[in-house]
Design an enzyme around this catalytic site. Structure first.
Site, PDB file in Angstrom:
ATOM      1  N   TYR A 240      -1.636  47.239  12.364  1.00  0.00           N
ATOM      2  CA  TYR A 240      -2.705  47.514  14.189  1.00  0.00           C
ATOM      3  C   TYR A 240      -4.276  46.955  13.649  1.00  0.00           C
ATOM      4  O   TYR A 240      -4.430  47.458  12.556  1.00  0.00           O
ATOM      5  CB  TYR A 240      -3.036  49.586  13.661  1.00  0.00           C
ATOM      6  CG  TYR A 240      -3.723  49.558  14.287  1.00  0.00           C
ATOM      7  CD1 TYR A 240      -4.807  50.764  13.297  1.00  0.00           C
ATOM      8  CD2 TYR A 240      -4.682  49.939  15.766  1.00  0.00           C
ATOM      9  CE1 TYR A 240      -5.531  50.965  14.372  1.00  0.00           C
ATOM     10  CE2 TYR A 240      -5.828  50.135  15.999  1.00  0.00           C
ATOM     11  CZ  TYR A 240      -5.971  51.092  15.606  1.00  0.00           C
ATOM     12  OH  TYR A 240      -6.901  51.645  15.929  1.00  0.00           O
ATOM     13  N   LYS A 363      -2.925  60.301  20.182  1.00  0.00           N
ATOM     14  CA  LYS A 363      -1.528  59.944  20.058  1.00  0.00           C
ATOM     15  C   LYS A 363      -0.456  61.078  20.605  1.00  0.00           C
ATOM     16  O   LYS A 363      -0.404  61.060  21.874  1.00  0.00           O
ATOM     17  CB  LYS A 363      -0.997  59.281  18.701  1.00  0.00           C
ATOM     18  CG  LYS A 363      -2.344  58.054  18.393  1.00  0.00           C
ATOM     19  CD  LYS A 363      -2.089  57.098  19.711  1.00  0.00           C
ATOM     20  CE  LYS A 363      -3.868  55.914  19.166  1.00  0.00           C
ATOM     21  NZ  LYS A 363      -4.508  55.301  19.663  1.00  0.00           N
TER      22      LYS A 363
END
Lengths: 526, 477
Positions: A240, A363
């Site tokens: 990420y 998320k």
């Protein structure tokens, strides 16, 4: 900790003393004759200490920056030293300027990841208002299940942010100082939610929960607690892009990529991990931990139980930490079962102290704006230190208040998690099928809000430049913001992360149409 | 295998294992005592009264009233629900534009409307720590007039590793900052090879409760401008000014002076003047574009919840409410300050003349057994354990002279203030007798010698140790 030379001999004395003595003692035996003990031990000792001292001094830049005129000359100085500054945050030059450590870290906005996000902000796609705008496929945000939460809220409306009458916390929760690491009720609610997300295979203990304003500060705080400036974490790549900011920027912890390959479906191999660790040792870089994301971002695969056990063994043998970023744990759609690092730690009583988990509601629960992140650790000292640091990144009490009632509705949460997974699954299927029709394949993934797409056939030349050319084409011509593999430190060029949960089903054909144009324009001429 | 790291010890970082979090200072010891035995008017009337937490409870009902009257500002209400989706997804580190506009308006209002603020320079920050990351490298120094807020050591020194260089202020001139002291501190730092990056000011001052006048501010701005170092102005108590002279912000001064604006930065928050610490809103306002850009990226580490931004955007744009709030809050603070200082005066305790803040700076030099810091600690221990008031000793604020204490008065209701004053009266009375008889100091008024009641079983194992706990929360349950 001071920056004066005075402090340094004290530091350098500690490390050579023990290692040094183990080398010196045998040497005594070598020097025979008069003065053997003194010559044999004292001289090598002294030389050794001076060597360490010399090396230490020459690794840090001079303490007194030469006085310079404050001007652009300083700015270029700052940029040139960017590679060193990653390891040593010194070298502030002029006076009235910002700190070198902060401005010399490669400006985050240079990364395609951030440039893409900016472009979407400037020219966002809107079905009615801006049909030619940039479609956001570069931000892993879940818009598929917000309506469920909205529906819950509408059924459980209150008169105000203060909550329903009987709530003791009410205005006082807002108007008074509360514990910086989260209200107890909220920690309980978060622990319960995490237990639900992991499908009750492991039970989370509220006393091990530290709440922060998002997973971003959670990661940074953990980095500050587990490693010193200049130390490193091993991290499987591709990873990420935000890790670079969260961990390298202020905490100054280096990230050493452990490259994963498409031939293995980008699965982490312990051999590669070992190699990376040993190479770091040779370079003199101290590795303090391994940072994994599970489900992985950007690839979307999950680490299985065996691998997790192997990782724990690896960490144990080298006395390092494991940080498991499990923020997508509830967004799984494949047939594999998700296994949390907490489950592994629970079964191995002896080694829990080195396991730390990052979680958040951005998320799985679709509420990135509310800023809720969690550090979950089995290590009491880490918890104690993290708690003190949350004062700079704590969650609004009003938000905690609202979420406590929401997360405590067990039936709603179970329904939500189940439906959310189904919706992610169907979007994934549609999206991947659409890409397949264009002759584009993805890795097999089972979690996350994105897929890892192989566009290597379409790039020319077959390297990072070719990849960035394609990225530019996608962003500026096809108006699709996707994340190129190079921003994720992927060693193989041509891979891109496409997030599909910001779309609704109607928009998929539109995306595929735009992709088709790019794919056709890139087809290598035979 | 590494020769050094044998054994199963999990090594924490130096930062995590150091003492630089500062929570071992006496400033926090008082809180421990309070946590163990918190005062409650009915359930624990002999507990420790929290007078060490600068919290503003006085205008709380005004906020409550506004929130209830404006349900659309809360997204969990029927009226406000429509904004839920967009708010829930909004994680842009720029911050909601409406929120920034509203905060800019509030800042302008607290400064009497004499200066306006650009919403695009407003950056959300989890404290002045973020500014330190932007402006200084580890080991750099910042001058700071002492006495200063005890937690600065932690906030600015712990992670950013900035050194705080105190500029001593003396009671002889009411703790005002003098140019001589500033220069002296600056020069001695330079001699010690410390790179001085700037000056930190708290205006209104914590713990003094005073505001800076025009000439002092001008001198300070001239000083930093001349040396080309940064000026960080902590103005979080700006709207707690309850009496003249009116508050003068650095933002006003630089309008009338030649100054390199790139050096000026202001820290604000809603925790003190608006009495909303629970919302966790910290703001950095900088005149330096680079700092604004960098700071904005760093704000990812301390963003304000969008739900909160949404509510505050509404509340702070309600100009009529804000004006009413600011004036009513000031009025209540003035009245509380007056009644408290009068009560102290009646027993011969003087406070530094102040016009702002949620506390007063008490002069207890005449009560010290010896005019040293040991004497101060001794007196403080007595106040905590026998008088049962958590006040903060001057040494924890790096005060040069022993015998000064900060006592907060805005975080309790009128009755509790009375109880506190009564205890002080009794203590001072007894103290005067001690000067004649040696043993008397340990003889207690019947009330104070009652065994301490544990308020709540949970408190003993409360995970909230070491963090500020508002007494009013306890009082209402």
């Amino acid at each position: 900790m001071t920056g004066t030379p005075r402090a340094e001999p004290k530091e350098s004395n500690r490390s050579p003393t023990r290692t040094g003595m183990r080398l010196i003692v045998p040497l005594q035996g070598i020097v025979q004759g008069r003065g053997g003990l003194i010559l044999g031990s004292l001289i090598p000792c002294t030389l050794f200490y001076f060597l360490q001292f010399y090396l230490k001094r020459h690794r840090s830049p001079p303490q007194n920056p030469p006085s310079r005129s404050t001007s652009a000359a300083n700015l270029s100085e700052l940029q040139r030293s960017s590679s060193r500054a990653n390891l040593l945050a010194r070298g502030s030059t002029g006076r009235a300027h910002v700190s070198a450590r902060v401005s010399s870290i490669a400006k985050p906005n240079d990364s395609p990841y951030y440039i893409g996000l900016d472009r979407v902000r400037e020219d966002p796609y809107d079905e009615m208002g801006n049909p030619d705008g940039v479609i956001q496929l570069g931000l892993s945000e879940n818009r598929l299940s917000l309506d469920l939460i909205e529906e819950w809220l509408s059924k459980n409306c209150t008169d105000s942010i203060l909550g329903v009458g009987g709530d003791a916390l009410g205005i006082n929760g807002i108007a008074t100082y509360q514990p910086m690491d989260g209200l107890m009720e909220f920690k309980v609610a978060m622990a319960d939610f995490m237990t639900e997300v992991m499908e009750r295979k492991v039970s989370f203990d509220p006393s091990r929960v530290v709440v922060t304003s998002g997973a971003t500060p959670a990661l940074e705080i953990l980095s500050f607690c587990l490693a010193d400036h200049g130390n490193a974490f091993l991290v499987p790549a591709p990873y990420y892009p935000g890790f670079d900011r969260d961990i390298r920027w202020r905490a100054g912890v280096e990230l050493i990529p452990v490259h994963c390959r498409s031939c293995d479906n980008f699965t982490l191999s312990i051999t590669a991990l070992e190699q990376a660790f040993n190479q770091a040792r040779k370079r003199g870089q101290k590795v303090r931990g391994i940072l994994i994301s599970n489900p992985a971002n950007p690839v979307g695969n999950m680490l299985n139980k065996d691998l997790l056990y192997d990782l724990l063994d690896f960490a144990r043998e080298r006395n390092i930490h494991i940080i498991s970023d499990e923020i997508f744990a509830g967004s799984t759609y494949g047939n594999e079962e998700f296994v949390s690092m907490a489950e592994i730690a629970d079964s191995e009583d002896a080694d829990k102290d080195r396991v730390h988990i990052i979680y958040g509601l951005s998320k799985d629960f679709s509420i990135p704006g509310f800023r809720v992140g969690v550090i979950y650790s089995f290590n009491k000292s880490v918890l104690a230190a993290s708690r003190k640091l949350t004062r700079f990144s704590s969650v609004s009490t009003a938000t905690q208040h609202l979420l406590v009632s929401m997360l405590s509705d067990k039936r709603f949460i179970q329904e939500y998690l189940k439906t959310n997974k189904q919706r992610i699954r169907s979007m994934y299927d549609l999206f991947v099928a659409g890409l397949r029709e264009l002759g584009v394949e993805c890795t097999k993934s089972s979690g996350g809000l994105y897929c890892w797409v192989d566009l290597s056939r379409l790039i020319s030349p077959y390297n990072e430049k070719g990849e960035l050319d394609l990225w530019d084409k996608l962003l500026n011509r096809a108006k699709l913001n996707v994340t190129p593999g190079s921003a994720c430190h992927c060693i193989e060029p041509g891979w891109f992360r496409f997030c599909f949960t910001t779309l609704n089903e109607k928009e998929i054909p539109l995306v595929m149409e735009r992709m088709r144009k790019v794919v056709e324009s890139c087809k290598p001429s035979v | 295998m590494e020769l050094m790291n044998s054994g199963k010890r999990q090594l924490l970082s130096k930062i995590a294992s150091s003492d630089e979090h500062g929570e071992n200072s006496p400033y926090f010891d008082g809180w421990k005592a309070y946590d163990n035995d918190p005062f409650h008017p009915t359930q624990n009337p002999h507990g420790v009264i929290q007078m060490g937490l600068a919290e503003n409870q006085l205008p709380v009902d005004l906020i409550e009233e506004w929130i209830k009257k404006n349900p659309s500002a809360s997204i969990c209400t029927t009226e406000g629900l429509h904004a839920f989706k967009s708010t829930a997804l909004y994680q842009d580190y720029h911050g909601l534009p409406e929120f920034r506009h509203a905060v800019a308006k509030l800042m302008a209002k607290s400064r009497g409307g004499r200066v306006s603020f650009d919403p695009d320079r407003i950056v959300m920050a989890g404290g002045g720590e973020m500014l330190m990351f932007c402006l200084a490298d580890p080991g750099d120094g910042f001058l700071i007039p002492s006495p200063y807020y005890a937690a600065f050591d932690r906030d600015l020194g712990w992670r950013p590793r900035v050194r705080l260089l105190p500029v001593t202020c003396h009671s002889s001139n009411n703790f005002q900052i003098t140019l001589e002291a500033l220069e002296a501190a600056y020069q001695s730092a330079r001699k010690a090879n410390i790179n001085v990056k700037g000056l930190i000011l708290a205006n209104p001052s914590n713990p003094l409760g005073t505001t800076l006048d025009t000439s002092t501010l001008r001198t300070l701005v001239t000083f930093i401008n001349h040396k080309q170092i940064h000026l960080v102005c902590d103005e979080i108590y700006a709207a707690t000014v309850f009496r003249g002279p009116s508050f003068l912000s650095v933002s006003e001064i630089i309008q009338e002076m030649e100054c390199n604006r790139d050096l000026i930065h202001i820290v604000c928050s809603l925790s003190k003047d608006m009495g909303l610490p629970g919302f966790r809103v910290g703001i950095v306002y900088s005149y330096n574009d680079t700092v604004v850009n960098l700071g904005r990226k760093m704000s990812s580490f301390g963003l304000v919840s969008s739900q909160t931004q949404h509510l505050l955007a509404s509340m702070l744009s309600d100009e009529e409410f804000v004006e009413r709030f600011l004036s009513e809050s000031a009025r209540r603070l003035a009245s509380r300050h007056d009644s408290f200082t009068k009560g102290l005066d009646q027993v011969g305790i003087k406070c530094l003349k102040s016009n702002a803040g949620l506390f007063c700076w008490m002069d207890l030099r005449h009560l010290l057994k010896e005019p040293t810091f040991e004497g101060e600690m001794g007196l403080w221990k007595v106040i905590i354990s026998d008088v049962k008031l958590n006040v903060s000793p001057g040494s924890s604020f790096h005060c040069h002279e022993p015998g000064w204490f900060r006592v907060c008065f805005a975080n309790m209701d009128d009755e509790t203030v009375e109880v506190a004053l009564r205890r002080i009266r009794v203590f001072v009375g007894k103290y005067k007798e001690v000067e004649v008889q040696v043993k008397k100091s340990w003889q207690r008024n019947l009330r104070l010698s009652f065994p301490t009641l544990m308020y709540d079983e949970n408190m003993a194992s409360s995970p909230r140790m070491m963090s500020p706990q508002s007494p009013l929360v306890r009082a209402r349950t």
